[in-house]
Design an enzyme around this catalytic site. Structure first.
Site, short mmCIF file in Angstrom:
data_model
loop_
_atom_site.label_atom_id
_atom_site.label_comp_id
_atom_site.label_asym_id
_atom_site.label_seq_id
_atom_site.Cartn_x
_atom_site.Cartn_y
_atom_site.Cartn_z
N LEU A 390 0.78 -1.27 -0.14
CA LEU A 390 0.00 -0.02 0.12
C LEU A 390 0.64 1.20 0.15
O LEU A 390 0.32 2.51 -0.46
CB LEU A 390 -0.97 0.09 1.20
N GLY A 393 7.76 3.90 3.52
CA GLY A 393 8.36 5.12 4.15
C GLY A 393 9.82 4.92 4.11
O GLY A 393 10.35 3.66 3.59
N GLN A 394 10.41 5.78 4.90
CA GLN A 394 11.86 5.69 5.04
C GLN A 394 12.29 4.64 6.04
O GLN A 394 13.39 3.97 5.60
CB GLN A 394 12.31 6.95 5.61
N PHE A 395 11.34 4.13 6.63
CA PHE A 395 11.87 3.00 7.69
C PHE A 395 11.10 1.84 7.57
O PHE A 395 11.04 1.00 8.26
CB PHE A 395 11.76 3.51 9.14
N GLY A 396 10.11 1.93 6.23
CA GLY A 396 9.40 0.36 6.32
C GLY A 396 8.16 0.60 5.37
O GLY A 396 8.32 1.55 4.51
N VAL A 398 4.00 -0.46 4.37
CA VAL A 398 2.62 -0.73 4.51
C VAL A 398 2.18 -1.66 3.46
O VAL A 398 2.12 -1.48 2.31
CB VAL A 398 1.86 0.25 4.77
N LYS A 429 1.89 -2.50 8.92
CA LYS A 429 3.05 -1.65 8.67
C LYS A 429 4.13 -2.28 9.16
O LYS A 429 4.20 -2.88 10.45
CB LYS A 429 2.59 -0.43 9.61
N ASP A 533 0.40 16.57 11.72
CA ASP A 533 0.52 16.39 10.27
C ASP A 533 -0.79 16.15 9.94
O ASP A 533 -0.94 15.21 8.95
CB ASP A 533 1.49 15.24 10.10
N1 ADE Z 1 -2.35 3.11 3.62
C1 ADE Z 1 -1.78 3.22 4.79
N2 ADE Z 1 -2.55 2.76 5.78
C2 ADE Z 1 -3.64 2.23 5.09
C3 ADE Z 1 -4.70 1.81 5.63
N3 ADE Z 1 -5.05 1.55 7.03
N4 ADE Z 1 -5.88 1.23 4.86
C4 ADE Z 1 -5.59 1.67 3.52
N5 ADE Z 1 -4.52 2.17 3.03
C5 ADE Z 1 -3.71 2.43 3.71
#
Ligand code: ADE
Length: 678
Positions: A390, A393-396, A398, A429, A533
Site C-alpha cells: 500500500l 516510507g523511510q523506515f518501512g 505498509v 505496517k 501532520d
Molecule cells: N495506507 C496506509 N494505511 C492504510 C490503511 N490502513 N488502509 C488503507 N490504505 C492504507
C-alpha cells in the site's frame, strides 16, 4: 568704464582651474601663468576660436581713487625673489591702464605670518603709449614662500595677461606654476595657488586670511568626514532595522540546534545561502525559521509573546503530561504549556519509523519501552498473508494483508468491518529489517501510543507482531484509500456528473468529512495528543466513507512535495503548519487547529490544488513571518468557490495569529455538525 561692446565676462579668468569661492579664486593656475602675453589691443586675440580679451584677466575698479586687486602667490619652496614681471594692458583710451603701484608682502613659511615690511613700488603711468607692456617690480631679494601683492588701479580697468617671478636661486625666471596647494600642512607640490581679489578689503582681514584658509580647509575636511560618518551610520541603521523587521524572511546565518521530534533527533542546522528551489525538488533544507536571534531561545520568545508565556507550572495543567489530565484544563490551555516546545522537552514523534508524524506525545523513557509494555495482542505473523503493497516510507512499508482467523483471535466486539464471508483484510505496517535501534524504539512507542487510542475517527490498531523481526503493527484496512486521492478523483455532484457517471461528492459529503475529522481531532485533543501532520493525505476512508485519521508515514513518499525536507532526516509539512510551529517549533492542539483549517480548505477545493500553490516553499516560510507580524501583509488561502462563507470564516479563525483566538476542536465540531448529513 568698461570697454564698449564687450561683456565683463570676457575678462574673467575663465581658464582658471582652481575654485571660485565667494568673490575669490583659490588654488589654481590661470591665464596669468599660461606663458601667453596679450596684444596691445585687448579686443584682438592671437588665439583663434576664442573670444576677444581671452589673453587677459581684467578687473574693474569699483572704488575709484583707492581700488586695488590683491593676489597671493604660493610657491613650491622658499625663494629669494629679485623681481616680478607683470604683463599689463595699457589701452588708456578705453579706461585700461597698468597699475599705479604695487605693495608686496612676504611670508617665509606657510605657517608663519606675513612679514611686517612690504616692498612698495610705484609705476610711471603712461597716457601716450597704449602698448601692452611688462612692468618689472623689484623685489629686493626678499625670501619668501608666499607673496601677497596688492595692485592699485590707475584707471577704471586693470588687465594683466601674465605674471612672472624671478628669483636669485634659479638661473631662469621662476614662473608661478610651481606652487603649493597644501596650505594647511605646508606640504609642497607643483601647483599654483593664486587669489584674485576684485574687492577692496580691510587690511586686518587681509592679514588673517592666509591662516584662515588653512583653518577653513581643515574645517571643510572635518565636516566632510563627519557627514560621511553620519551617512554611513544612517545607512547602517536602516540596514539593521530592515534585517530585524524582515528577519523571518531571511534565514539566520547563525548555527542553531534544533531537536526535532525526539531526544535522539538532534540536528545541527546550518544556514548556508539557500539556492532557489525548483518545483518538486527537495531543497537542501538546512535551516531553522526563527524570527531574530533572541527567538532562537524559545523561552525568550515565550516571554515576548503573551499567548505563549504561560508556563507549565503556572497554568495549572501540570507538567507531567505523559499521562495527560484532561480534567484540569481546556485543550488550548494545556497545550500551550503542558506540551512544551520540542526543543525543550522530549516529545515523541510517532512518525519516526516510517518517516512521518503520528501523534506528538510526551516522551516515554526508552527503558520503559519493552515489548512487555505493549498491551495489544501479538498475532502469529504466519497468518498474515501478503496481498499488495500500500505504501512505503523511510523506515518501512505498509502492506495489504489477509489476516487469517483475526475475528476469532480478537474475540467479540472487535472493530472489524462486516466480512460477509470474505477474508479479513488489514493494513500491516512493517519495520524494515535494517532499521536503526532508534527507529525500532520509535516503532514500539508508536504501538504503545496507538494502542491507547480508540475512536471511530482514528485508525485502529488491531494487533502486533513484535516478538520477532520484522516488527509489525496491524491496523484496520481502509478500502477507499486516503482522502486526498479520493477527492482529487472526484467532481462536485451535479446533473452533469450524474448524466456522465463521473465520480462525484456532494457538498454535504464534504461537510460530513469535515465533521468526522473534527471529531477525531476532538478526541485526540481530549487526550492531549498532538497530531502535527493533519492533512487530507493522512485521513483514510473506508468502504462507507467513514474517515479515520491516520499517519503511517507512507504519504511522505507519495506526497513528498507537501513536505519541506531538512537535509538527511526531518521533513516538515510547512503549508499546513501554524506560524509558531515553523518559527518556534511549537506544536500544540492549536497548531493542529491551524492544520485543520488547511485540511478544510483542501476538502472544499476537492484537493485539486495544493495550499499556497503560487508560493514556493521559501515564500511560504516568508509568509509565516507575516503571520507572526500580523500587519495585514500575510497571504491567506482564499475561499474555495464551493465553500459556504460561514465555513470560510471558520477556516480563517483557525488561522488566527493568536492561538487563543483559534477555535477548539470541540468548538469546530459543534459548529460543523449541524451542517452535515447524519
Ligand atoms: N495506507 C496506509 N494505511 C492504510 C490503511 N490502513 N488502509 C488503507 N490504505 C492504507
Amino acid at each position: 568704464m568698461m570697454p564698449p561692446g564687450y561683456p565683463i565676462a570676457s575678462l574673467n579668468d575663465s581658464t582658471y582651474d582652481g575654485v571660485h569661492e565667494r568673490r575669490r579664486l583659490l588654488g589654481g593656475l590661470g591665464q596669468l601663468t599660461d606663458g601667453l602675453i596679450g596684444q596691445d589691443d585687448f579686443l584682438v586675440t592671437r588665439q583663434y576660436h576664442v573670444w576677444p580679451g581671452y589673453d587677459y584677466v581684467g578687473w574693474r575698479n569699483r572704488d575709484p581713487g583707492s581700488g586695488y586687486v590683491e593676489m597671493e602667490f604660493v610657491f613650491d619652496r622658499q625663494r629669494n625673489f629679485t623681481s616680478m614681471k607683470v604683463h599689463s594692458n595699457n589701452m588708456f583710451s578705453r579706461g585700461v591702464k597698468i597699475f599705479s603701484s604695487v605693495t608686496c608682502h612676504f611670508k617665509p613659511r606657510l605657517i608663519a605670518g606675513w612679514e611686517a615690511e612690504p616692498v612698495e613700488f610705484r609705476t610711471v603711468l603712461d597716457d601716450r603709449n597704449p602698448s601692452a607692456r611688462y612692468v618689472t617690480v623689484p623685489l629686493e631679494r626678499r625670501t619668501a614662500k608666499a607673496l601677497r601683492c596688492r595692485f592699485a588701479f590707475a584707471d577704471a580697468w586693470m588687465m594683466f595677461s601674465e605674471i612672472t617671478f624671478l628669483s636669485a636661486d634659479t638661473t631662469g625666471p621662476t614662473h608661478m606654476p610651481p606652487l603649493v596647494t597644501s596650505l594647511w600642512n605646508g606640504e609642497d607640490s607643483s601647483a599654483s595657488s593664486t587669489t584674485h581679489t576684485t574687492e577692496t578689503s580691510p587690511s586686518g582681514k587681509e592679514q588673517a586670511e592666509d591662516g584662515n584658509t588653512a583653518v577653513l580647509i581643515g574645517c571643510l575636511v572635518t565636516i566632510i568626514l563627519l557627514l560621511v560618518v553620519i551617512i554611513f551610520l544612517i545607512l547602517w541603521c536602516q540596514y539593521v532595522c530592515k534585517v530585524l523587521e524582515k528577519a523571518p524572511r531571511r534565514i539566520l546565518e547563525e548555527e542553531v540546534t534544533v531537536r526535532l521530534s525526539s531526544s535522539s533527533d538532534t540536528i545541527i542546522l546550518q544556514t548556508p545561502p539557500v539556492p532557489p528551489r525548483a518545483p518538486q525538488v527537495d531543497p537542501p533544507y538546512e535551516r531553522v525559521f526563527l524570527l531574530d536571534p533572541q527567538y532562537q531561545d524559545p523561552a525568550a520568545l515565550r516571554n515576548k509573546l503573551p499567548e505563549l508565556s504561560q508556563s507549565a507550572e503556572t497554568s495549572g495543567c501540570g507538567g507531567g503530561y505523559a499521562e495527560p489530565d484532561v480534567t484540569q484544563c481546556t485543550p488550548h490551555q494545556c497545550f500551550q504549556s503542558a506540551v512544551p516546545h520540542y526543543a525543550e522537552t522530549d516529545i515523541v514523534s510517532l512518525q519516526g519509523v516510517t518517516g512521518s508524524n503520528m501523534y506528538a506525545v510526551p516522551a516515554l523513557t526508552v527503558d520503559s519501552l519493552t515489548r512487555k509494555d505493549i498491551s495489544v495482542a501479538e498475532f502469529p505473523r504466519q497468518r498474515l498473508l501478503f496481498r499488495e503493497k500500500l505504501g512505503e516510507g523511510q523506515f518501512g512499508e505498509v502492506h495489504l494483508c489477509e489476516a487469517e482467523g483475526l475475528p476469532e483471535f480478537l474475540g467479540e466486539g472487535a472493530p472489524l468491518p462486516d466480512r460477509d464471508g470474505r477474508p479479513v483484510l488489514v493494513a500491516v505496517k512493517q519495520l524494515r529489517a535494517d532499521a536503526t535501534s532508534n527507529a525500532r524504539n520509535d516503532f514500539l512507542k508508536e504501538i504503545k501510543i496507538m494502542s491507547r487510542l480508540n475512536d471511530p475517527n482514528i485508525i485502529q490498531l488491531l494487533c502486533v507482531c513484535v516478538t520477532s523481526d520484522p516488527l509489525c503493527m496491524v491496523t484496520e484496512y481502509m478500502e477507499n484509500g486516503d482522502l486526498n486521492m479520493f477527492l482529487s478523483q472526484r467532481e462536485i455532484e451535479s446533473t452533469l456528473t450524474h448524466a456522465n457517471n463521473i465520480p462525484s461528492v456532494s457538498l454535504s459529503d464534504l461537510l460530513h468529512m469535515a465533521v468526522q475529522i473534527s471529531s477525531g481531532m476532538r478526541y485526540l485533543a481530549s487526550l492531549n495528543f498532538v497530531h502535527r501532520d493533519l492533512a487530507t493525505r493522512n485521513c483514510l476512508l473506508d468502504r462507507r466513507l467513514t474517515i479515520k485519521i491516520s499517519d503511517f508515514g507512507m504519504s511522505r513518499n507519495l506526497y513528498s512535495s507537501d513536505y519541506y525536507r531538512i537535509q538527511g532526516r526531518a521533513v516538515l509539512p510547512i503549508r499546513w503548519m501554524a506560524w509558531e510551529s515553523i518559527l518556534l517549533g511549537k506544536f500544540t492542539t492549536a497548531s493542529d487547529v491551524w492544520a485543520f483549517g488547511v485540511t478544510l480548505w483542501e476538502i472544499f477545493t476537492l484537493c485539486k490544488e495544493q495550499a499556497y500553490s503560487l508560493l514556493s516553499d521559501e515564500q511560504v516560510i516568508e509568509n509565516t513571518g507575516e503571520f507572526f507580524r500580523n500587519q495585514g501583509r500575510q497571504i491567506f488561502l482564499s475561499a474555495p468557490p464551493l465553500c459556504p462563507p460561514s465555513l470560510f470564516e471558520l477556516m480563517m479563525r483557525c488561522w488566527g495569529r493568536n492561538i487563543t483566538d483559534r477555535p477548539t476542536f470541540e468548538g469546530l465540531y459543534q459548529a460543523l455538525r449541524p451542517h452535515a448529513h447524519p
